[in-house]
Design a protein around this motif. Structure first.
Motif, short mmCIF file in Angstrom:
data_model
loop_
_atom_site.label_atom_id
_atom_site.label_comp_id
_atom_site.label_asym_id
_atom_site.label_seq_id
_atom_site.Cartn_x
_atom_site.Cartn_y
_atom_site.Cartn_z
N LEU A 186 21.58 -12.22 -34.64
CA LEU A 186 20.14 -12.39 -34.40
C LEU A 186 19.41 -12.65 -35.71
O LEU A 186 18.52 -13.51 -35.80
CB LEU A 186 19.58 -11.17 -33.69
CG LEU A 186 18.12 -11.23 -33.23
CD1 LEU A 186 17.91 -10.46 -31.94
CD2 LEU A 186 17.16 -10.69 -34.29
N TRP A 187 19.80 -11.91 -36.76
CA TRP A 187 19.15 -12.12 -38.06
C TRP A 187 19.50 -13.50 -38.63
O TRP A 187 18.64 -14.14 -39.25
CB TRP A 187 19.57 -11.02 -39.03
CG TRP A 187 18.88 -9.71 -38.78
CD1 TRP A 187 17.75 -9.50 -38.06
CD2 TRP A 187 19.27 -8.43 -39.27
NE1 TRP A 187 17.41 -8.18 -38.06
CE2 TRP A 187 18.32 -7.49 -38.80
CE3 TRP A 187 20.33 -7.98 -40.07
CZ2 TRP A 187 18.40 -6.13 -39.10
CZ3 TRP A 187 20.41 -6.62 -40.37
CH2 TRP A 187 19.45 -5.71 -39.89
N ASP A 188 20.72 -13.96 -38.42
CA ASP A 188 21.07 -15.30 -38.88
C ASP A 188 20.16 -16.34 -38.23
O ASP A 188 19.69 -17.29 -38.89
CB ASP A 188 22.52 -15.62 -38.54
CG ASP A 188 23.53 -14.87 -39.41
OD1 ASP A 188 23.13 -14.35 -40.47
OD2 ASP A 188 24.70 -14.80 -39.01
N GLU A 189 19.93 -16.17 -36.93
CA GLU A 189 19.07 -17.12 -36.22
C GLU A 189 17.63 -17.01 -36.69
O GLU A 189 16.96 -18.02 -36.95
CB GLU A 189 19.18 -16.87 -34.71
CG GLU A 189 20.55 -17.20 -34.13
CD GLU A 189 20.69 -16.89 -32.65
OE1 GLU A 189 21.80 -17.02 -32.13
OE2 GLU A 189 19.67 -16.50 -32.02
N ALA A 190 17.13 -15.78 -36.81
CA ALA A 190 15.72 -15.59 -37.17
C ALA A 190 15.44 -16.02 -38.61
O ALA A 190 14.36 -16.55 -38.91
CB ALA A 190 15.34 -14.13 -36.98
N GLU A 191 16.39 -15.81 -39.50
CA GLU A 191 16.15 -16.08 -40.92
C GLU A 191 15.79 -17.54 -41.18
O GLU A 191 14.99 -17.84 -42.07
CB GLU A 191 17.38 -15.69 -41.74
CG GLU A 191 17.18 -15.82 -43.24
CD GLU A 191 18.37 -15.34 -44.04
OE1 GLU A 191 18.51 -15.78 -45.20
OE2 GLU A 191 19.15 -14.53 -43.52
N THR A 192 16.33 -18.45 -40.38
CA THR A 192 16.04 -19.87 -40.60
C THR A 192 14.59 -20.23 -40.28
O THR A 192 14.12 -21.29 -40.66
CB THR A 192 16.96 -20.76 -39.73
OG1 THR A 192 16.64 -20.58 -38.35
CG2 THR A 192 18.42 -20.44 -39.98
N THR A 193 13.86 -19.33 -39.59
CA THR A 193 12.47 -19.61 -39.20
C THR A 193 11.47 -19.02 -40.18
O THR A 193 10.26 -19.16 -39.99
CB THR A 193 12.18 -19.06 -37.79
OG1 THR A 193 12.11 -17.63 -37.84
CG2 THR A 193 13.25 -19.49 -36.80
N LEU A 194 11.95 -18.32 -41.22
CA LEU A 194 11.06 -17.61 -42.13
C LEU A 194 10.65 -18.48 -43.32
O LEU A 194 11.35 -19.40 -43.71
CB LEU A 194 11.75 -16.34 -42.65
CG LEU A 194 12.24 -15.34 -41.61
CD1 LEU A 194 12.92 -14.16 -42.31
CD2 LEU A 194 11.10 -14.85 -40.73
N SER A 195 9.50 -18.10 -43.89
CA SER A 195 9.04 -18.65 -45.16
C SER A 195 8.73 -17.47 -46.07
O SER A 195 7.57 -17.16 -46.34
CB SER A 195 7.79 -19.52 -44.97
OG SER A 195 8.03 -20.58 -44.07
N PRO A 196 9.77 -16.78 -46.56
CA PRO A 196 9.55 -15.51 -47.25
C PRO A 196 8.84 -15.68 -48.58
O PRO A 196 9.01 -16.69 -49.27
CB PRO A 196 10.98 -14.98 -47.47
CG PRO A 196 11.84 -16.21 -47.46
CD PRO A 196 11.19 -17.15 -46.50
N PRO A 197 8.02 -14.70 -48.96
CA PRO A 197 7.39 -14.74 -50.29
C PRO A 197 8.44 -14.59 -51.38
O PRO A 197 9.55 -14.10 -51.13
CB PRO A 197 6.43 -13.54 -50.26
CG PRO A 197 7.01 -12.62 -49.24
CD PRO A 197 7.66 -13.48 -48.21
N ASP A 198 8.09 -15.00 -52.57
CA ASP A 198 9.04 -14.95 -53.68
C ASP A 198 9.55 -13.53 -53.93
O ASP A 198 10.68 -13.34 -54.36
CB ASP A 198 8.39 -15.49 -54.96
CG ASP A 198 8.10 -16.99 -54.87
OD1 ASP A 198 8.75 -17.65 -54.04
OD2 ASP A 198 7.25 -17.46 -55.64
#
Length: 491
Positions: free
Chosen positions: A330-342
């Protein structure tokens, strides 16, 4: 056994931390709506830090908008309670004194309005859960059919909702020549500050357009992200703490060492020096998105799949290799949708989350997390699924979590044991599901709930097919079989 109180503080063991300030000299600069365990283990602890540092402007007037339970726990204790921090190795106890008063709003609406309108009040915080904002999860519009909101739309003499109290108090402040307060939502809502502002302005507009203009021009509704796991307190917890302290504490909370509060740098008045655990930033959205889609999304999947399997606690679910594989997938799938701060190292964040989930001393119940799913899924899972589909990516783990939520609505687990579906839409969902004669029909019924599933997502054939496939597995063979199928690539 005596109760924890100002009179019994001196009898506590020496290693129990306690207020280092004169509680009698504290002024209440914060009003909190929705006092529960999370507030007592999070925002109140941050304000306790400010008080211990010597800034005595930041005491709390707390309010319950519904029941007297917390007031009845805290009043005999002079507002004191113990926070028990559990890290899996040792427990650390701290008595918190920041809460100076607890008001039960239905019993004393005028007292709450007076506190909100006080010149000492600079900040109002809220943990009223998603349903407390009286907003449609899909559109963000006021739910005018809600009886409490309908009453506030008719009159604000005795408000019944959180937006109603804010509008009525802001009207009093404007009439008295006082500035507005900074209103800070601390609930897990996407764009929570924007949503709170929208609810307040929409209600104010219906009563007094000039008031709405004043709030819009001078008020502040910062976006925030909060994070701390706070399991429900049990009778066993109270008894164990009593044995440790030598006094009874009916208002105790238990939590983990981790605390995070990210707040948008948008205030319209004074603010405390928040101290450790708090980050004031120009942009909260990337932090919020990562937390909702990683921590909260995984929590919901764990809750419904674990609950269906008859597993009571998060750490027990994660003891199953196929459940850990599900969370990582689930985290692998969700991580591709993120724009994490530096500043956010996603790989390290994921490792920390798994360690937090594994903490056996928290005993975080799956059924506690499963509450109010119709209000939580849009931001925790459905937005992530929509982003993945738009990018042409798979949704195997994410769709399994949503299918488990649908299965949970049947009110029985995989062993046939009944459970309560604690959700504001539970009656409507149960009626819709009862009319379906197949997994596909039941999925179609759920996709028609526009208050939960955006129409654009509901119309995605890949989403419908994935939900139907997983629901068929869950209904025929159970949650553990579905987790095994995902882990072994059989879906």
């Amino acid at each position: 056994m005596s109760r924890l109180s100002s009179a019994t503080l001196a009898t506590l063991p020496a290693d129990v931390a306690r207020p280092r300030y004169d509680r009698g000299a504290v002024r209440c600069g914060v009003v909190h709506l929705g006092i529960g365990a999370f507030h007592r283990a999070h925002q109140a602890v941050v304000l306790e830090q400010a008080l211990n540092a010597g800034d005595l402007r930041w005491g709390i007037v707390a309010a319950s908008l519904r029941s007297p339970g917390v007031r009845d726990q805290m009043a005999p204790q002079d507002g004191l309670y113990t926070m028990l921090v559990r890290d899996g190795v040792a427990d650390r106890a701290q008595v918190i004194g920041a809460v100076q008063q607890v008001i039960v709003a239905p019993e004393e609406p005028d007292a709450l309005l007076a506190a909100l309108a006080s010149p000492d009040t600079h900040i109002v915080t809220l943990t009223v859960t998603e349903k407390g904002y009286k907003l449609d999860p899909a559109t963000g519009a006021l739910i005018e059919s809600d009886p409490q909101l309908a009453a506030d739309l008719a009159s604000l003499d005795k408000p019944q909702t959180a937006p109603g109290y804010l509008v009525a108090a802001l009207a009093r402040r404007r009439a008295a020549g006082l500035p507005p307060f900074t209103a800070i939502s601390c609930d897990n809502l996407p764009h929570n500050g924007r949503r709170l502002r929208g609810a307040v302005l929409a209600l104010a507009q219906r009563h007094d357009p000039a008031l709405a203009e004043w709030i819009a021009a001078r008020g502040a509704f910062p976006e925030t992200m909060v994070d701390r796991i706070v399991p429900a307190t049990t009778a066993e917890d109270v008894a164990a703490l009593g044995a440790l302290l030598g006094v009874e504490d009916q208002a105790m909370v238990k939590t983990e060492p981790f605390l995070q509060w990210v707040i948008e740098d948008q205030f319209c008045g004074p603010r405390p020096d928040f101290g450790p655990g708090v980050q004031v930033t120009a942009a909260v959205a990337p932090w919020e998105e990562a937390k909702l889609r990683l921590l909260n999304g995984a929590h919901s999947g764990i809750a419904y799949l674990g609950g269906l399997a008859g597993i009571d606690h998060v750490h027990e679910v994660l003891a199953l290799p196929e459940a850990r594989s599900f969370v990582d997938r689930l985290w692998d799938e969700a991580e591709t949708t993120l724009s994490p701060p530096d500043e956010l190292d996603v790989a390290a964040y994921r490792r920390d989350l798994m360690a937090r989930f594994d903490n056996p001393t928290l005993r975080h119940r799956t059924r506690q997390i499963a509450m109010d799913g119709s209000q939580k899924l849009p931001q925790r899972l459905l937005a992530t699924i929509a982003a993945r589909l738009e990018a042409g990516q798979g949704i195997d783990a994410l769709s399994l979590a949503v299918a488990a939520w649908i299965r949970w609505q049947a009110g029985r687990d995989d062993q046939g044991l009944a459970h309560q579906v604690d959700d504001p839409l539970a009656p409507q969902i149960a009626t819709a599901l009862a009319g379906g004669d197949s997994a596909a029909a039941r999925v179609d019924a759920m996709l028609r709930f526009e208050a939960v599933v955006p129409p654009a997502l509901a119309g995605q054939g890949a989403f419908r097919d994935a939900l139907t496939g997983w629901l068929e597995v869950l209904e025929a063979r159970g949650a553990l079989a579905a987790l095994a199928d995902l882990a072994e690539g059989r879906f």
